[in-house]
Structure formats: structure tokens, C-alpha cells
Design a protein around this motif. Structure first.
Motif, PDB file in Angstrom:
ATOM      1  N   PHE A   1      10.933   5.767  -1.725  1.00 21.47           N
ATOM      2  CA  PHE A   1       9.691   5.946  -2.861  1.00 21.47           C
ATOM      3  C   PHE A   1       8.955   5.238  -2.228  1.00 21.47           C
ATOM      4  N   GLU A   2       6.977   5.674  -1.751  1.00 22.88           N
ATOM      5  CA  GLU A   2       6.396   5.446  -0.775  1.00 22.88           C
ATOM      6  C   GLU A   2       5.723   5.002  -2.163  1.00 22.88           C
ATOM      7  N   VAL A   3       4.781   3.531  -1.998  1.00 25.64           N
ATOM      8  CA  VAL A   3       3.954   3.701  -2.615  1.00 25.64           C
ATOM      9  C   VAL A   3       2.957   3.101  -2.237  1.00 25.64           C
ATOM     10  N   THR A   4       1.567   3.417  -2.644  1.00 28.66           N
ATOM     11  CA  THR A   4       0.504   3.106  -2.475  1.00 28.66           C
ATOM     12  C   THR A   4      -0.556   2.771  -3.366  1.00 28.66           C
ATOM     13  N   LEU A   5      -1.823   1.593  -2.939  1.00 33.66           N
ATOM     14  CA  LEU A   5      -2.227   0.341  -3.702  1.00 33.66           C
ATOM     15  C   LEU A   5      -3.257   1.359  -3.366  1.00 33.66           C
ATOM     16  N   GLY A   6      -4.764   1.075  -4.486  1.00 34.15           N
ATOM     17  CA  GLY A   6      -5.802   2.005  -3.987  1.00 34.15           C
ATOM     18  C   GLY A   6      -6.754   1.336  -2.859  1.00 34.15           C
ATOM     19  N   ASP A   7      -6.379   0.874  -2.727  1.00 38.31           N
ATOM     20  CA  ASP A   7      -7.306   0.101  -1.155  1.00 38.31           C
ATOM     21  C   ASP A   7      -5.909   0.957   0.047  1.00 38.31           C
ATOM     22  N   GLY A   8      -5.248   1.772   0.151  1.00 39.75           N
ATOM     23  CA  GLY A   8      -4.931   2.090   1.221  1.00 39.75           C
ATOM     24  C   GLY A   8      -2.946   1.462   1.768  1.00 39.75           C
ATOM     25  N   SER A   9      -3.234   0.461   1.213  1.00 43.58           N
ATOM     26  CA  SER A   9      -1.487  -0.210   1.226  1.00 43.58           C
ATOM     27  C   SER A   9      -0.910   1.174   0.858  1.00 43.58           C
ATOM     28  N   SER A  10       0.482   0.479   1.427  1.00 39.37           N
ATOM     29  CA  SER A  10       2.063   1.354   0.612  1.00 39.37           C
ATOM     30  C   SER A  10       2.863   0.735   1.811  1.00 39.37           C
TER      31      SER A  10
ATOM     32  N   ASN B   1      12.149  -4.007   2.434  1.00 35.34           N
ATOM     33  CA  ASN B   1      11.580  -3.814   1.201  1.00 35.34           C
ATOM     34  C   ASN B   1      10.933  -5.257   1.169  1.00 35.34           C
ATOM     35  N   ALA B   2      10.847  -5.598   1.901  1.00 37.82           N
ATOM     36  CA  ALA B   2      10.121  -6.838   2.481  1.00 37.82           C
ATOM     37  C   ALA B   2       8.800  -7.041   2.317  1.00 37.82           C
ATOM     38  N   ASP B   3       7.688  -5.463   2.265  1.00 34.19           N
ATOM     39  CA  ASP B   3       6.990  -5.639   1.840  1.00 34.19           C
ATOM     40  C   ASP B   3       6.365  -5.483   0.075  1.00 34.19           C
ATOM     41  N   ILE B   4       7.376  -5.282  -0.119  1.00 35.67           N
ATOM     42  CA  ILE B   4       7.066  -5.171  -1.637  1.00 35.67           C
ATOM     43  C   ILE B   4       6.171  -6.406  -1.871  1.00 35.67           C
ATOM     44  N   GLY B   5       6.659  -8.131  -1.701  1.00 37.78           N
ATOM     45  CA  GLY B   5       6.237  -9.026  -2.974  1.00 37.78           C
ATOM     46  C   GLY B   5       4.762  -9.006  -2.359  1.00 37.78           C
ATOM     47  N   ASP B   6       4.261  -8.106  -0.662  1.00 38.07           N
ATOM     48  CA  ASP B   6       2.403  -8.579  -0.904  1.00 38.07           C
ATOM     49  C   ASP B   6       2.241  -7.397  -1.949  1.00 38.07           C
ATOM     50  N   ILE B   7       2.472  -6.228  -2.200  1.00 37.14           N
ATOM     51  CA  ILE B   7       2.327  -5.234  -2.867  1.00 37.14           C
ATOM     52  C   ILE B   7       2.405  -5.614  -4.926  1.00 37.14           C
ATOM     53  N   ILE B   8       3.145  -6.570  -5.017  1.00 34.55           N
ATOM     54  CA  ILE B   8       2.959  -7.103  -6.560  1.00 34.55           C
ATOM     55  C   ILE B   8       1.753  -8.001  -6.571  1.00 34.55           C
ATOM     56  N   ASP B   9       1.716  -9.294  -5.312  1.00 36.23           N
ATOM     57  CA  ASP B   9       0.982 -10.510  -5.462  1.00 36.23           C
ATOM     58  C   ASP B   9      -0.532 -10.018  -5.423  1.00 36.23           C
ATOM     59  N   LYS B  10      -0.875  -8.513  -4.836  1.00 32.13           N
ATOM     60  CA  LYS B  10      -2.359  -7.581  -4.849  1.00 32.13           C
ATOM     61  C   LYS B  10      -2.687  -7.522  -6.639  1.00 32.13           C
ATOM     62  N   LEU B  11      -1.313  -7.076  -7.346  1.00 34.03           N
ATOM     63  CA  LEU B  11      -1.107  -6.511  -8.502  1.00 34.03           C
ATOM     64  C   LEU B  11      -1.976  -7.521  -9.265  1.00 34.03           C
ATOM     65  N   LYS B  12      -1.357  -8.851  -9.412  1.00 36.91           N
ATOM     66  CA  LYS B  12      -1.463  -9.830  -9.909  1.00 36.91           C
ATOM     67  C   LYS B  12      -2.839 -10.451 -10.225  1.00 36.91           C
TER      68      LYS B  12
END
Length: 110
Positions: free
Chosen positions: A54-63, A99-110
Motif C-alpha cells: 500500500f502506498e499512503v500519502t499525506l496532504g503535503d505529498g509525503s508518502s 516500514n520504518a517511515d511509518i513513524g514519521d507519517i504518524i508523527d505528522k498526523l498527531k
């Protein structure tokens, strides 16, 4: 006592994260996300035990590209409408850095 079996806390997404099931090229709506997995909503049922990317992308374009195993898939729509499914994904790692970058995505969502 709770029936909660998750080992990590999930973050509610509320439309801030968009995804695609890469192998099927279909959009997925990410409902919630944690370091260990995510819940997605789709118009396609996923077989339990299957592993997908799965490719997941935030509104800022980071994925980030994530690999996960389907743990459950349930119909959440009424019988007389277009099928809609809620699927639980448990992340799997083939290599320690995956999957190491998932922590970065979660931090951006908090």
C-alpha cells in the motif's frame, strides 16, 4: 478487562491520509493507522492472509510504501447498496528497515 489485542495505539486519520493498494491499483480510504497496522475501507474484498503493498500519502505529498497482511475483511455496507469493506492490515517486514517511515507519517498526523 478489554478485548483489545493491538500492541500499538492507532491514530484516527479523518481524511488526512490517502492510499492505494499498489498491486490492484485501487484507492483505499485509511481509517486509522499505527506502527503495527491500519484499517482501510475499500470497494473490493481482500482475502484473509494475503499480503499487499500500500502506498499512503499525506496532504503535503509525503508518502510511504507499506507491506501488510490482511487479518480480517468485513462488509460494512447495507445489502442493497454498492459493497463496501473494512479491512484490518498488519504490517509485515521482510527487511529490518522496511516500514520504518511509518513513524514519521504518524508523527505528522498527531
Amino acid at each position: 478487562m478489554t478485548n483489545e489485542r493491538r500492541q500499538t495505539t492507532r491514530v484516527a486519520i479523518m481524511g488526512r491520509l490517502h492510499g492505494v493498494a499498489v498491486s490492484l491499483d485501487i484507492p483505499v480510504k485509511v481509517q486509522d493507522l499505527s506502527l503495527g497496522g491500519m484499517a482501510i475501507e475499500t470497494s473490493v474484498a481482500f482475502p484473509v492472509g494475503a499480503v499487499h503493498e500500500f502506498e499512503v500519502t499525506l496532504g503535503d505529498g509525503s508518502s510511504v510504501l507499506l507491506r501488510g497482511r490482511v487479518m480480517h475483511c468485513r462488509t460494512i455496507s447495507a445489502a442493497d447498496v454498492t459493497p463496501l469493506y473494512s479491512t484490518g492490515i498488519q504490517f509485515v517486514e521482510d527487511e529490518p528497515t522496511e516500514n520504518a517511515d511509518i513513524g514519521d507519517i504518524i508523527d505528522k498526523l498527531k
